[in-house]
Design an enzyme around this catalytic site. Structure first.
Site, mmCIF file in Angstrom:
data_model
loop_
_atom_site.group_PDB
_atom_site.id
_atom_site.type_symbol
_atom_site.label_atom_id
_atom_site.label_comp_id
_atom_site.label_asym_id
_atom_site.label_seq_id
_atom_site.Cartn_x
_atom_site.Cartn_y
_atom_site.Cartn_z
ATOM 1 C CD GLN A 146 -3.238 -4.644 6.626
ATOM 2 O OE1 GLN A 146 -3.157 -3.568 5.880
ATOM 3 N NE2 GLN A 146 -3.883 -5.589 6.328
ATOM 4 C CE LYS A 169 -3.649 -2.739 2.065
ATOM 5 N NZ LYS A 169 -4.579 -3.135 3.146
ATOM 6 C CG ASP A 191 -9.530 -0.866 4.519
ATOM 7 O OD1 ASP A 191 -9.345 -1.158 3.406
ATOM 8 O OD2 ASP A 191 -8.958 -0.898 5.505
#
Ligand code: NDP
Length: 284
Positions: free
Chosen positions: A96, A52, A119
């Protein structure tokens, strides 16, 4: 013989158009910024976070990475999220997953302000996806939709079967297919006669987390088969949920692992961060 869907190429095209968009945003004084928070040292998570970060750098975006210790206390993590929430350089915040066991995932995800939740895991964004009035689409299911689109196969009226019902893949995947007027069935570990259900699928999405679980006999000839799974096979080699070699002669289109859904997930994250930066600029 199936046509292999090249996720790297589809993601590459998307990144190219994002790069152009980011350049014009930067010319207007806006640099999209993403903060990625990693708690602990899970090796797979480290790889994802690294990818990322690399994608941000390639697109000329601003990125910040926070590596927190495994034993980080909830208060410390929430304080960091609070700080990033107020930081104007940061348009997207990503924590994460999975988190170490002592940290409650729900509390953490709800602490990320919905407008920075790139997200799309915050309950507000999940609800928006449900009603089709979304701010961001969840990255993996949105990437899958792009891959299906790339085949030219229409979703409308087709039998779509999603194997897996997780909050991050299966459920939103089913919702996106439904919004495109697919006739959607969601399967899970309690589904009876799974093969009978999957064999009905014109579009089959596997998000199970079990190596080579979907075998050729579970696939309708000519189906579009999208493999979300990221597993290790008996030799430790990366593989999907679909037994690719055996499925290849039967499917109409199929994604490989690696090189299918994975690159799309990251590209969609970048797209969401750009969208968040544009939305923030409109608020000024
Ligand atoms: P989860 O473990 O959260 O969910 C797995 C789902 O599969 C569950 O709904 C489970 O059912 C179902 N399942 C398990 N066993 C069976 C079975 N025997 N028959 C039918 N259904 C079954 O996984 P995720 O959704 O998070 O991820 C799925 C896979 O996708 C993983 O391999 C993951 O690594 C990968 N992934 C890849 C991404 C990418 O970018 N390429 C991004 C995210 C995930 P039940 O609910 O009943 O337990």
């Amino acid at each position: 013989m199936a046509t292999i869907i090249d996720g790297k190429a589809v993601a590459g095209a998307l990144r190219k158009s994002l790069k152009a968009e980011i350049e014009s945003l930067k010319a207007a004084g806006i640099t999209p910024g993403l903060a990625v928070v990693l708690v602990g040292g899970d090796p797979a998570s480290k790889v994802y976070v690294g990818s990322k970060e690399k994608a941000c750098a390639e697109l000329g975006m601003h990125s910040e990475r926070y590596n927190l210790k495994e034993e980080t206390a909830m208060g410390e993590l929430l304080a960091l999220i609070g700080k990033l929430s107020k930081d104007d350089k940061i348009h997207g915040i990503l924590v994460q997953l999975p988190l170490p066991r002592h940290l409650d995932e729900k509390t953490v995800l709800e602490a990320i302000p919905a407008h920075k939740d790139v997200d799309a895991f915050h309950p507000e964004n999940v609800g928006r996806i449900m009603i089709g009035d979304y701010r961001f689409l969840p990255c993996t299911p949105a990437g899958v939709m792009e891959l299906i689109l790339s085949t030219g196969v229409s979703i409308e009226g087709r039998e779509c079967v999603v194997v897996g019902r997780s909050n991050i893949v299966g459920k939103p995947m089913a919702m996106l297919l439904l919004h495109k007027s697919g006739t959607v069935t969601v399967c899970h570990s309690k589904t009876k006669n799974l093969g009978e259900v999957t064999r009905r699928a014109d579009i089959l999405v596997a998000a199970v987390g079990r190596a080579k679980f979907i075998t050729a006999d579970m696939i309708k000839p000519g189906a579009v088969v999208i493999d979300v799974g990221m597993n290790r096979d008996e030799n430790g080699k990366l593989c999907g949920d679909v037994d690719f070699e055996s499925a290849l002669p039967f499917a109409g289109y199929i994604t490989p692992v690696p090189g299918g859904v994975g690159p799309m997930t990251i590209a969609m994250l970048m797209k969401n961060t750009v969208a968040a930066a544009k939305a923030a600029a409109k608020q000024l």
